[in-house]
Motif scaffolding. Sequence first.
Motif, mmCIF file in Angstrom:
data_model
loop_
_atom_site.group_PDB
_atom_site.id
_atom_site.type_symbol
_atom_site.label_atom_id
_atom_site.label_comp_id
_atom_site.label_asym_id
_atom_site.label_seq_id
_atom_site.Cartn_x
_atom_site.Cartn_y
_atom_site.Cartn_z
ATOM 1 N N ALA A 297 -9.473 3.564 13.037
ATOM 2 C CA ALA A 297 -8.098 4.076 13.208
ATOM 3 C C ALA A 297 -7.703 4.885 11.972
ATOM 4 O O ALA A 297 -7.805 4.402 10.849
ATOM 5 C CB ALA A 297 -7.126 2.919 13.393
ATOM 6 N N GLU B 81 2.487 -2.475 3.704
ATOM 7 C CA GLU B 81 2.719 -1.287 4.539
ATOM 8 C C GLU B 81 4.060 -0.714 4.134
ATOM 9 O O GLU B 81 4.785 -1.327 3.333
ATOM 10 C CB GLU B 81 2.676 -1.646 6.031
ATOM 11 C CG GLU B 81 3.666 -2.709 6.460
ATOM 12 C CD GLU B 81 4.908 -2.160 7.106
ATOM 13 O OE1 GLU B 81 4.773 -1.510 8.146
ATOM 14 O OE2 GLU B 81 6.023 -2.370 6.575
ATOM 15 N N MET C 89 -0.723 7.014 8.192
ATOM 16 C CA MET C 89 -2.136 7.359 8.254
ATOM 17 C C MET C 89 -2.850 6.833 7.015
ATOM 18 O O MET C 89 -2.262 6.739 5.936
ATOM 19 C CB MET C 89 -2.294 8.869 8.393
ATOM 20 C CG MET C 89 -1.440 9.651 7.459
ATOM 21 S SD MET C 89 -1.202 11.294 8.107
ATOM 22 C CE MET C 89 -1.843 12.168 6.706
ATOM 23 N N GLU D 296 -7.637 -8.126 2.692
ATOM 24 C CA GLU D 296 -8.547 -8.180 3.838
ATOM 25 C C GLU D 296 -9.968 -8.286 3.313
ATOM 26 O O GLU D 296 -10.212 -8.094 2.129
ATOM 27 C CB GLU D 296 -8.429 -6.886 4.657
ATOM 28 C CG GLU D 296 -7.069 -6.691 5.274
ATOM 29 C CD GLU D 296 -7.086 -5.559 6.296
ATOM 30 O OE1 GLU D 296 -7.513 -5.813 7.434
ATOM 31 O OE2 GLU D 296 -6.670 -4.445 5.956
ATOM 32 N N TYR E 66 7.099 -3.778 16.809
ATOM 33 C CA TYR E 66 7.061 -2.677 17.781
ATOM 34 C C TYR E 66 7.754 -2.996 19.101
ATOM 35 O O TYR E 66 7.783 -4.140 19.550
ATOM 36 C CB TYR E 66 5.614 -2.276 18.066
ATOM 37 C CG TYR E 66 4.952 -1.620 16.874
ATOM 38 C CD1 TYR E 66 5.402 -0.387 16.409
ATOM 39 C CD2 TYR E 66 3.912 -2.231 16.203
ATOM 40 C CE1 TYR E 66 4.815 0.218 15.306
ATOM 41 C CE2 TYR E 66 3.321 -1.635 15.094
ATOM 42 C CZ TYR E 66 3.778 -0.409 14.654
ATOM 43 O OH TYR E 66 3.219 0.186 13.565
ATOM 44 N N ARG F 89 -12.169 -0.122 4.763
ATOM 45 C CA ARG F 89 -11.136 -1.174 4.696
ATOM 46 C C ARG F 89 -11.078 -1.701 3.264
ATOM 47 O O ARG F 89 -12.057 -2.251 2.765
ATOM 48 C CB ARG F 89 -11.464 -2.301 5.665
ATOM 49 C CG ARG F 89 -10.337 -3.329 5.725
ATOM 50 C CD ARG F 89 -10.432 -4.192 6.945
ATOM 51 N NE ARG F 89 -11.507 -5.160 6.800
ATOM 52 C CZ ARG F 89 -12.000 -5.888 7.797
ATOM 53 N NH1 ARG F 89 -11.546 -5.736 9.015
ATOM 54 N NH2 ARG F 89 -12.964 -6.749 7.577
ATOM 55 N N THR G 109 6.703 0.666 6.342
ATOM 56 C CA THR G 109 7.854 0.723 7.249
ATOM 57 C C THR G 109 8.985 -0.210 6.814
ATOM 58 O O THR G 109 10.158 0.185 6.793
ATOM 59 C CB THR G 109 7.403 0.374 8.683
ATOM 60 O OG1 THR G 109 6.307 1.236 9.002
ATOM 61 C CG2 THR G 109 8.502 0.576 9.692
HETATM 62 P P1 HAM Z 1 -1.257 -0.030 10.290
HETATM 63 O O1 HAM Z 1 -1.958 0.217 11.578
HETATM 64 O O2 HAM Z 1 -1.330 -1.403 9.747
HETATM 65 O O3 HAM Z 1 0.246 0.394 10.516
HETATM 66 O O4 HAM Z 1 -1.794 0.969 9.191
HETATM 67 C C1 HAM Z 1 -1.737 2.367 9.385
HETATM 68 C C2 HAM Z 1 -3.041 3.018 8.967
HETATM 69 O O5 HAM Z 1 -3.362 2.630 7.630
HETATM 70 C C3 HAM Z 1 -4.253 2.601 9.781
HETATM 71 O O6 HAM Z 1 -4.373 3.382 10.954
HETATM 72 C C4 HAM Z 1 -5.395 2.876 8.822
HETATM 73 O O7 HAM Z 1 -5.739 4.244 8.871
HETATM 74 C C5 HAM Z 1 -4.781 2.571 7.474
HETATM 75 N N1 HAM Z 1 -5.161 1.227 6.981
HETATM 76 C C6 HAM Z 1 -4.638 0.047 7.348
HETATM 77 N N2 HAM Z 1 -5.223 -0.966 6.675
HETATM 78 C C7 HAM Z 1 -6.139 -0.409 5.862
HETATM 79 C C8 HAM Z 1 -7.078 -0.930 4.904
HETATM 80 N N3 HAM Z 1 -7.154 -2.233 4.630
HETATM 81 N N4 HAM Z 1 -7.885 -0.059 4.246
HETATM 82 C C9 HAM Z 1 -7.807 1.277 4.507
HETATM 83 N N5 HAM Z 1 -6.933 1.825 5.389
HETATM 84 C C10 HAM Z 1 -6.112 0.997 6.064
HETATM 85 C C11 HAM Z 1 1.214 0.358 9.543
HETATM 86 O O8 HAM Z 1 1.012 0.163 8.386
HETATM 87 C C12 HAM Z 1 2.587 0.701 10.069
HETATM 88 N N6 HAM Z 1 3.549 0.598 8.956
HETATM 89 C C13 HAM Z 1 2.578 2.101 10.670
HETATM 90 C C14 HAM Z 1 3.931 2.496 11.181
HETATM 91 C C15 HAM Z 1 4.815 3.314 10.575
HETATM 92 N N7 HAM Z 1 4.467 2.098 12.313
HETATM 93 C C16 HAM Z 1 5.676 2.627 12.424
HETATM 94 N N8 HAM Z 1 5.907 3.354 11.360
#
Ligand code: HAM
Length: 423
Positions: free
Chosen positions: A280, A83, A306, A115, A263, A121, A85
């Motif tokens: 999501a 990610e 996103m 995953e 968080y 995903r 952040t």
């Molecule tokens: P997260 O919910 O793990 O948050 O990921 C954010 C978005 O990335 C999810 O809502 C989803 O749309 C997309 N996503 C996550 N995992 C996958 C996957 N395996 N395949 C496709 N899409 C995926 C974060 O990553 C935090 N860093 C968000 C954040 C920023 N919070 C504060 N600042």
Amino acid sequence: MTNLIQPIRGMNDILPDAIPRWQHLEAVTREVLEAYGYREVRFPVLEKTELFARSLGEVTDIVEKEMYTFVDRNGDSLTLRPEGTAGCVRAGLSNGLLHNQVQRLWYAGPMFRHERPQKGRYRQFHQIGAEAYGLAGPDIDAELIVMSARLWKRLGIAPVTLQINSLGTPETRAGYRQKLVDYLTLHQDKLDEDSKRRLQSNPLRVLDSRDANVQALVRDAPSLADYLDDESRAHFGALRGLLDASGVTYAVNPRLVRGLDYYSRTVFEWSTNRLGAQDAVCSGGRYDGLVAQLGGRPTPAIGFAMGLERLVSLMEEAGVPAPESTPHVYLVRAGTAAEAAGFLLAEKLRDALPRLRLVMDCGGGSFGNQLKRADRSGARIALILGENETKAQRVGFKPLRNSAEQVELPWEEVPSRLAPWLN
Ligand code: HAM
């Protein structure tokens, strides 16, 4: 063809036909982010493993079982970022961007999580994230949410719905955690294996279990909302007021806890019912403790990320037209003099019309074959240059997508004739 190398499971090639939609999403997002004062930052895809272990939490799914971690040639443990952040905070601290300053930053790029792949995903996926530093009040929480709502409107991908919650401070959460553990322990027999494991390691995650029995159990569990400290409660109330005043509709979901440990207070998630289980599309929240946890001075922070694959699917689903990427013009040339002159003509047209997409036939062949390729390219106009046209500095102008007649034009007239065909 037997020893073709296969792609890695869960890692996708994004092919030219799909790219216009991606570029549209990226361009609109960038425009909206910059309209709110966010500036782009780029940081490495690889970081020290410790960065993620310390930020996301040792007992989160990501750190426990989803990271792509390896030891490099110097013996350092490195991880492909799961990610953005943590890397964004690290980059801000390494470069002195966070101390006593307000920063609005955004980033885009691939993230990696091991995953179980399924629709929506993936193991390599793409995020655009926005992070704001140095702002403690609920106004920035509301602005981030309002900004994302504007983005969905600009992209034409409603309906996406918003859920919000407050997680309070680490202290309030610790008090609540004990109440939750007591309740869940009483009903252990109704927990699935995953929730039993989480009860030990990260009990709040039981709240967002997808198992129907666990969900029923959790409905009667003590609610985090009842344990919030006064300041968190006031912050959340003010955020709700600002969202109400902005006309953004939302649902408060007291069971929205998010899968990362950093968080505090506000968390939120935009989701859709159009994409199946991986619903999501954009999630985030406040993480006031993380900067200090990573060695900086205490700095309030909030952001979201996103998932671009999911948003692209949603744009397809909503029938958002992909921007045109086929060539406007296909230039065919036959004969030695025409071959050289064609280069010249093509460059003159590119000078005159910077947005022109012109493909020049390369490889030669008869007019007939070249015109077949022109047709297949999707171009709207074929420009035809033979020996006679070259001598006279003229060119054949043949519309390919309607029944208009081919005409012959002097070179200087071509740009003005093409202008109405450009979009
Ligand atoms: P997260 O919910 O793990 O948050 O990921 C954010 C978005 O990335 C999810 O809502 C989803 O749309 C997309 N996503 C996550 N995992 C996958 C996957 N395996 N395949 C496709 N899409 C995926 C974060 O990553 C935090 N860093 C968000 C954040 C920023 N919070 C504060 N600042």
